[in-house]
Design an enzyme around this catalytic site. Structure first.
Site, PDB file in Angstrom:
ATOM      1  N   HIS A   7       0.868  -1.354  -0.023  1.00  0.00           N
ATOM      2  CA  HIS A   7      -0.083   0.147  -0.044  1.00  0.00           C
ATOM      3  C   HIS A   7       0.940   1.409   0.010  1.00  0.00           C
ATOM      4  O   HIS A   7       0.536   2.196   0.519  1.00  0.00           O
ATOM      5  CB  HIS A   7      -0.858   0.139   1.336  1.00  0.00           C
ATOM      6  CG  HIS A   7      -1.730  -1.273   1.505  1.00  0.00           C
ATOM      7  ND1 HIS A   7      -2.913  -1.441   0.988  1.00  0.00           N
ATOM      8  CD2 HIS A   7      -1.479  -2.546   2.011  1.00  0.00           C
ATOM      9  CE1 HIS A   7      -3.378  -2.712   1.386  1.00  0.00           C
ATOM     10  NE2 HIS A   7      -2.532  -3.148   2.036  1.00  0.00           N
ATOM     11  N   SER A  51      14.822  20.768 -16.328  1.00  0.00           N
ATOM     12  CA  SER A  51      13.600  21.637 -16.860  1.00  0.00           C
ATOM     13  C   SER A  51      14.132  22.990 -17.572  1.00  0.00           C
ATOM     14  O   SER A  51      15.144  23.640 -17.193  1.00  0.00           O
ATOM     15  CB  SER A  51      13.038  21.992 -15.342  1.00  0.00           C
ATOM     16  OG  SER A  51      12.266  22.734 -15.484  1.00  0.00           O
ATOM     17  N   LYS A  84      16.053  21.203 -11.348  1.00  0.00           N
ATOM     18  CA  LYS A  84      15.382  19.873 -11.518  1.00  0.00           C
ATOM     19  C   LYS A  84      16.314  19.012 -12.403  1.00  0.00           C
ATOM     20  O   LYS A  84      17.202  19.415 -13.302  1.00  0.00           O
ATOM     21  CB  LYS A  84      14.198  20.250 -12.613  1.00  0.00           C
ATOM     22  CG  LYS A  84      13.100  21.098 -11.815  1.00  0.00           C
ATOM     23  CD  LYS A  84      12.608  19.924 -10.514  1.00  0.00           C
ATOM     24  CE  LYS A  84      11.639  18.877 -11.057  1.00  0.00           C
ATOM     25  NZ  LYS A  84      10.479  19.091 -11.750  1.00  0.00           N
ATOM     26  N   GLU A 139      10.011   7.629 -16.848  1.00  0.00           N
ATOM     27  CA  GLU A 139       8.673   8.152 -17.209  1.00  0.00           C
ATOM     28  C   GLU A 139       8.316   7.963 -18.560  1.00  0.00           C
ATOM     29  O   GLU A 139       7.122   7.526 -18.613  1.00  0.00           O
ATOM     30  CB  GLU A 139       8.808   9.641 -16.917  1.00  0.00           C
ATOM     31  CG  GLU A 139       8.829  10.239 -15.631  1.00  0.00           C
ATOM     32  CD  GLU A 139       9.185  11.731 -15.554  1.00  0.00           C
ATOM     33  OE1 GLU A 139       8.110  12.420 -15.542  1.00  0.00           O
ATOM     34  OE2 GLU A 139      10.282  12.004 -15.468  1.00  0.00           O
TER      35      GLU A 139
END
Ligand code: ARG
Length: 467
Positions: free
Chosen positions: A160, A287, A293, A300
């Protein structure tokens, strides 16, 4: 462009070539050109057989094989001009061959593009599966070596997405090695049904000529592990079946699911919140706005590309649903979906492997997280079980201990014996030894458990199996 005097099937029946927008709508050369190598090999084998049964003379066969070989070289060199008016890869190659060698006009004897395209796609997919299996094995090796390089690192295992019990990082990584192994088994199983030769099925009903189907199949490697020739057994099925493509896309979809889960774990681990790993700069991006970043884009995209792999599977299933027997032009739509799936999962496999080889584990952050003594609450319950307490009660008692720790703002392993005994008298002086992480890991040695010895054994097993 006119198709007059070309060996295109239209030239006899039709007075004129297709209208320009029709040609554009129906062509497949823009994507099926990539079947060229298999188309040429298939034609060489078919020609060889035609010579054996007397349709081609020896010198005609020689000229055809040489001509096809030359065309192949030109295609490889990027010098071959594809003509969209000739629709597809099959007609482009045959037309050019016939333009150069008159005997080329005999090549299509007892063959249709329907069995030809089924052959080419099967041969192409066979090669793709073989290459993919090698790439998956390499990804498995990358996972195993990341585990080996960090064989002493413990992290929390999660259910979980809540901290559950401690595991070796290697154990977590080997879970993916197991998934990928099943993917390989599925792909290999699918390969056995791809590896069946449809040539000789003609357009729908075989041929009246005495073709030697076994010979063609053998020349093209359509044999099983025992060398037994694999031939399709029903000409109608052979020209309309695309199950083998669906099977591949289904196996690939599950592979993509596994990639997406691995990607998600890596993305979480690379976040400041987890901070378990650092991905090397070359395998991340920045970024355009936020200078600090460093984004895990490979992971991804691996996760994101799952969508198109699923989509391709659904497209293929939908394409086939309700098609009347046998070949219908709808089937031309199978290729882009199939190609895209193979390209996507193969590229993802390679990039994930490369990225994993450029991952550094943050020992401190892992140790800090794995040092959370709550991860060993179950061990404390097992301790009570060993003292004779029924597990249900032990679970309840340790639950109360956890509550007490929470209330007093202490970690579980900071409670005193008196505090433990205030919950239940069964706790003894040795209760605190449960929180020794090292000995806790030494105790988990069931087959498949994340114990110290067992994980070492599993790493060694995979190392050997993958070498
Ligand atoms: N380009 C076609 C395909 O991919 C080849 C078969 C065409 N057959 C036909 N009868 N038009 O399906």
């Amino acid at each position: 462009m006119s198709t007059k005097n070309s060996p295109v099937s239209r030239s006899g029946r039709f007075a004129a070539g297709p209208a320009a927008d029709v040609a554009k709508f129906t062509e497949s050369i823009s994507f099926d050109w990539r079947l060229w190598k298999h188309d040429i090999l298939g034609s060489m084998a078919h020609a060889t057989m035609l010579q054996k049964i007397g349709v081609l003379k020896k010198n005609e066969l020689t000229a055809i094989v040489r001509g096809l070989d030359q065309i192949g070289k030109e295609i490889r060199a990027g010098k071959f001009k594809w003509n969209p008016v000739l629709e597809d890869v099959h007609m482009n190659i045959e037309a050019e061959l016939t333009r150069r060698i008159p005997a080329g006009a005999k090549l299509h004897t007892a063959r249709s593009r329907n069995d030809q395209v089924a052959l080419d796609v099967r041969m192409w997919l066979r090669d793709e599966i073989t290459a993919l299996l090698g790439e998956i094995a390499d990804l498995q090796r990358a996972l195993v070596s990341l585990g080996e390089r960090n064989s002493d690192i413990l992290i929390p295992g999660y259910t979980h997405l809540q901290r559950a019990q401690p595991v070796y990082l290697a154990h977590h990584l080997l879970a993916y090695v197991e998934m990928l192994e099943r993917d390989c088994e599925r792909l290999w199983d699918c390969h056995s049904r791809v590896n069946v030769c449809p040539l000789g099925s003609g357009a729908i009903a075989g041929s009246t000529l005495p073709l030697k189907r076994e010979l063609v199949a053998k020349l093209l490697g359509f044999v099983d592990a025992n060398g037994k020739v694999q031939l399709t057994q029903n000409s109608m099925d052979a020209v309309s079946d695309r199950d083998f493509a669906v099977e591949f896309c289904a196996a690939a979809a599950l592979l993509a699911v596994h990639f997406s889960r691995l990607a998600e774990d890596l993305i979480l681990w690379a976040s400041a919140e987890f901070n378990f790993i650092k991905i090397a700069d070359a395998y991340t991006t920045g970024s355009s706005l936020m200078p600090q970043k460093k984004n895990p884009d490979i992971a991804e995209l691996a996760r994101g590309k799952t969508g198109r792999v699923f989509g391709n599977l659904i497209s293929l299933l939908t394409l086939l649903k309700g098609l009347p027997m046998t070949y219908n032009r709808d089937l031309q739509e199978d290729k882009e979906r199939l190609f895209d799936t193979a390209d996507t999962v193969r590229a993802t496999t390679r990039l994930m492997a490369a990225m994993l080889r450029n991952v550094k584990v943050n020992k401190m952050a892992c140790a800090l997280a794995a040092g959370d003594s709550a991860l060993l609450a179950t061990d404390l319950a097992d301790y009570l079980v060993k003292k004779g307490m029924p597990f249900r009660k032990a679970h309840h008692v340790v639950g109360a201990v956890v509550g007490l720790a929470e209330k007093s703002g202490k970690a579980l392993n900071q409670l005193t014996l008196a505090e433990l005994q205030s919950v239940d008298k069964t706790f003894g002086r040795d209760a605190m030894s449960v929180f020794n992480l090292k000995s806790a890991m030494a105790k988990r040695n069931l087959t498949g458990a994340p114990g110290t010895k067992e994980v070492a054994k599993q790493l060694a097993r995979w190392r050997k199996q993958l070498s």
